[in-house]
Design a protein around this motif. Structure first.
Motif, short mmCIF file in Angstrom:
data_model
loop_
_atom_site.label_atom_id
_atom_site.label_comp_id
_atom_site.label_asym_id
_atom_site.label_seq_id
_atom_site.Cartn_x
_atom_site.Cartn_y
_atom_site.Cartn_z
N PRO A 91 38.30 33.71 38.96
CA PRO A 91 37.88 33.57 37.52
C PRO A 91 37.86 32.32 36.97
CG PRO A 91 39.24 35.60 37.78
CD PRO A 91 39.18 34.89 39.25
N HIS A 92 38.62 31.08 37.28
CA HIS A 92 38.82 29.82 36.91
C HIS A 92 38.23 28.99 37.69
CE1 HIS A 92 41.49 31.73 33.92
NE2 HIS A 92 42.29 32.16 35.20
N MET A 93 37.13 29.44 38.56
CA MET A 93 36.36 28.49 39.30
C MET A 93 35.77 27.44 38.53
SD MET A 93 35.79 27.62 42.43
CE MET A 93 36.84 28.94 43.12
N SER A 94 35.77 26.18 39.19
CA SER A 94 35.05 25.04 38.53
C SER A 94 33.62 25.14 38.39
CB SER A 94 35.55 23.61 38.99
OG SER A 94 34.92 22.64 38.64
N GLU A 95 32.86 24.65 37.25
CA GLU A 95 31.32 24.87 37.61
C GLU A 95 30.94 24.02 38.87
OE1 GLU A 95 29.62 23.76 33.83
OE2 GLU A 95 30.47 25.35 32.73
N SER A 96 31.44 23.13 38.92
CA SER A 96 30.89 22.10 40.15
C SER A 96 31.12 22.75 41.52
CB SER A 96 31.62 20.83 40.18
OG SER A 96 33.07 20.84 40.66
N TYR A 101 36.28 28.51 50.94
CA TYR A 101 36.93 29.28 52.09
C TYR A 101 38.19 29.31 51.88
CZ TYR A 101 38.45 29.81 56.86
OH TYR A 101 39.27 30.39 58.14
N ILE A 102 38.69 30.74 52.21
CA ILE A 102 40.26 31.15 52.20
C ILE A 102 40.53 32.04 53.16
CG2 ILE A 102 39.51 33.06 50.78
CD1 ILE A 102 42.09 32.55 49.18
N ALA A 103 41.77 31.61 53.66
CA ALA A 103 42.41 32.45 54.71
C ALA A 103 43.90 32.81 54.08
CB ALA A 103 42.83 31.43 55.99
N THR A 302 42.18 38.35 48.52
CA THR A 302 42.17 36.90 48.81
C THR A 302 43.20 36.05 47.85
OG1 THR A 302 40.35 36.51 47.40
CG2 THR A 302 40.02 36.79 49.70
N SER A 303 43.73 37.07 46.72
CA SER A 303 44.55 36.07 45.81
C SER A 303 45.69 36.95 45.42
CB SER A 303 43.62 35.60 44.57
OG SER A 303 44.41 35.20 43.48
N GLN A 304 46.76 36.10 44.90
CA GLN A 304 47.99 36.95 44.58
C GLN A 304 47.94 36.78 42.99
OE1 GLN A 304 49.90 39.02 46.06
NE2 GLN A 304 48.35 38.77 47.86
N SER A 305 47.14 36.27 42.31
CA SER A 305 47.31 36.00 40.74
C SER A 305 47.25 37.04 40.25
CB SER A 305 46.00 34.95 40.51
OG SER A 305 44.65 35.63 40.84
N ALA A 306 47.79 37.17 38.98
CA ALA A 306 47.72 38.30 38.08
C ALA A 306 46.20 38.74 37.60
CB ALA A 306 48.62 37.84 36.62
N ALA A 328 36.80 52.59 46.95
CA ALA A 328 37.41 52.85 45.46
C ALA A 328 39.08 53.10 45.66
CB ALA A 328 36.81 53.86 44.88
N ARG A 329 39.41 53.98 46.52
CA ARG A 329 40.73 54.23 46.62
C ARG A 329 41.68 52.97 46.97
NH1 ARG A 329 41.75 58.88 43.80
NH2 ARG A 329 40.26 60.56 44.40
N ILE A 330 41.00 52.08 47.93
CA ILE A 330 41.78 50.91 48.27
C ILE A 330 41.79 49.78 46.83
CG2 ILE A 330 41.27 48.86 49.57
CD1 ILE A 330 42.91 50.94 51.11
N LEU A 331 40.67 49.74 46.30
CA LEU A 331 40.69 48.96 45.27
C LEU A 331 41.62 49.25 44.19
CD1 LEU A 331 39.16 46.74 43.59
CD2 LEU A 331 37.31 48.25 43.00
N LEU A 332 41.62 50.70 43.81
CA LEU A 332 42.49 51.25 42.88
C LEU A 332 44.09 50.98 43.20
CD1 LEU A 332 40.45 54.30 41.67
CD2 LEU A 332 40.87 52.20 40.34
N ALA A 333 44.28 51.19 44.76
CA ALA A 333 45.66 51.13 45.20
C ALA A 333 46.20 49.62 45.18
CB ALA A 333 45.64 51.42 46.69
N ARG A 334 45.40 48.64 45.44
CA ARG A 334 45.41 47.31 45.31
C ARG A 334 45.83 46.74 44.00
NH1 ARG A 334 45.42 43.56 49.35
NH2 ARG A 334 44.80 44.40 51.53
N LEU A 335 44.82 47.37 43.17
CA LEU A 335 45.15 46.95 41.67
C LEU A 335 46.47 47.56 40.99
CD1 LEU A 335 44.00 45.86 38.86
CD2 LEU A 335 42.72 47.99 38.48
#
Length: 509
Positions: A91-96, A101-103, A302-306, A328-335
């Motif tokens: 969500p806070h990605m810079s415009e530039s 890439y993320i591991a 990919t992220s542990q941010s709130a 959908a179930r995985i998404l809701l469980a992770r959320l």
């Protein structure tokens, strides 16, 4: 806010791709030997992107004399139309930023904008991100920061036309920084971590000079041989400045002077002919459920941010119409897990297991949650939880033996034991690293356990790629702490403490 981003992405996509049938979504998926490419684009664009990546993989293998083979853990690549798409994931990605890439602990992926607004060729961003992945996978070593970023920049401008690749073309984006202001101090190039203030201008010039230095080495065989010695010295614990002259036979200042002189020189282009036949791949349109869930799920993997209340409500609303889809179930469980609602996560996972009893990611999530809860328990109650978590991880592994998060988590349950890991447990952790050599957390745990087993040389070899990682932060400092202990052939002394926080470099322009 998330809903507005997703809605704008879908509106643009709908306008460009035309109407689809009721069950069809806007995303396409292409799977080839080394990649799984997702795109909210049209079918041909996704197919072309996958072909470009496979061609680029062949180029890198030819440059490094590496045999071609199908990857056991294919890189997932997400193509979005603009910055809005990137911001669904970050969500806070810079415009530039054109891509990243993320591991992470749960996913290795590249995300790239596929628009023309950046003024950069679409493939350049993709190639840069894959170059990092390729280097970490096949050539993990103590490369300095400038070479890691410079090599990715150097190969990212590869032009592929009529089944012929041309490598070494100048980067217009980076070239413009070379003549900006005074010459870039060579000490800043060789040891950027020592620079206290690293703002956007510093980052732009660092990337430009890193690319230029690699371009110079590629055109100067003597300096290229010096690089091999330099990496070897760094791998033995040497510093980036003091190791330079013994490796290259010239001082850092003289190297800086050579770079300035090369600005008036000519770069040599390399040419590689590619096979006439195109890469085999399967391409299919994803169901509509993926439209609103694919990127939010990538965010949670990919992220542990709130996740704030507004985004959480929007993610939940997006999943509700598709509860018969395991995604959908995985998404809701992770959320739910991210929001601290373990009971809600269990409800979602139980519904998932009714659909697919041994869903690999679902069993992994349940085990991870049980292990987290176990930390507040003791005695027989904690041991029972540990046994249950391991049982779920075994079921996950049987469903998908190549799902590296399961292998890592299973092995990590033995890391807190008084005795070192057994050979079998080390092999499980080693297999996780084999599948995901880009994941530093796996590398660091395995190195620590090898030190406990007094396998000091193997531990030191594992740690070398992390020592100078461009975005390593505390992980690089922790790797150095373990590395110094391995070099002394002794366990690390005391408890590791992270160094004082240094100003972070600005995002890549």
């Amino acid at each position: 806010m998330l809903a507005r981003l997703i809605a704008s992405v879908l509106l643009i996509t709908a306008a460009l791709t035309g109407a689809a049938s009721a069950q069809d979504g806007r995303w396409w998926r292409a799977e080839s030997a080394n990649f799984i490419v997702y795109g909210d684009l049209n079918e041909q664009q996704v197919r072309n992107a996958a072909q470009s990546l496979e061609d680029f993989d062949l180029v890198l293998r030819a440059l490094t004399r590496l045999e071609s083979r199908e990857n056991q853990n294919k890189l997932e690549v997400f193509l979005v139309r603009n910055l809005r798409g990137l911001r669904v994931v970050a969500p806070h990605m810079s415009e530039s930023v054109g891509g990243f890439y993320i591991a992470s602990g749960d996913m290795i992926a590249a995300f790239s904008r596929y628009d023309r607004d950046l003024g950069i060729d679409r493939r350049t961003i993709l190639f840069h991100e894959y170059a990092h992945h390729f280097m970490l996978h096949y050539f993990p070593s103590a490369y300095p920061q400038w070479y890691i970023e410079g090599w990715a920049e150097y190969v990212s401008t590869t032009d592929i036309s009529r089944r012929r690749a041309t490598i070494g073309r100048p980067s217009e984006n980076r070239s413009s920084w070379l003549n900006y202001g005074d010459p870039f101090p060579v000490e800043h190039l060789l040891a950027p971590e020592s620079v206290a203030q690293r703002d956007g201008e510093f980052t732009g010039r660092f990337y430009a000079y890193s690319w230029f230095a690699v371009n110079y080495l590629s055109n100067t065989s003597e300096r290229l041989r010096g690089l091999e010695r330099y990496v070897s010295l760094l791998g033995e614990g040497g510093g980036p400045l003091e190791s330079f002259e013994p490796a290259f036979g010239i001082t850092a200042q003289q190297f800086g002077e050579e770079l300035e002189a090369f600005k008036d020189g000519r770069s040599r282009l390399l040419h590689i002919d590619l096979p006439q036949e195109l890469a085999p791949m399967t391409v299919n349109r994803l169901p509509r459920a993926a439209d609103n869930m694919l990127l939010p799920l990538a965010r949670l993997r990919t992220s542990q941010s709130a996740v704030n209340d507004e985004d959480a409500a929007e993610i939940s609303a997006a999943a509700q119409p598709h509860l018969d889809d395991p995604m959908a179930r995985i998404l809701l469980a992770r959320l739910a897990i991210r929001r601290g609602d373990n009971a809600g996560a269990r409800d979602q996972l139980n519904a998932l297991f009714a659909q697919e009893e041994n869903h690999a990611e679902g069993r992994y999530l349940l085990a991870d949650m049980i292990l987290e809860e176990m930390n507040a328990k003791s005695g027989e109650e904690a041991r029972a939880d540990l046994t249950e978590a391991r049982r779920h991880l075994v079921r996950s592994f049987r469903q998908d033996p190549s799902y590296y998060p399961t292998l890592y988590l299973y092995a990590s349950t033995f890391a807190g034991e008084p005795q070192p890991m057994s050979d079998e447990q080390l092999n499980v952790l080693g297999r996780a690293l084999e599948l995901a050599p880009q994941a530093d957390h796996i590398r660091l745990l395995l190195a620590r356990e090898l030190i406990r087993s007094e396998e000091y040389d193997n531990a030191a070899a594992l740690l070398r790629p992390v020592l100078y990682a461009p975005h390593g932060g505390d992980q690089s400092a922790y790797a150095r702490w373990l590395f110094d202990a391995a070099r002394l052939r002794a366990p690390p002394s005391g408890d590791w403490q992270p160094p004082e926080t240094q100003p972070a470099a600005a995002g890549e322009p």
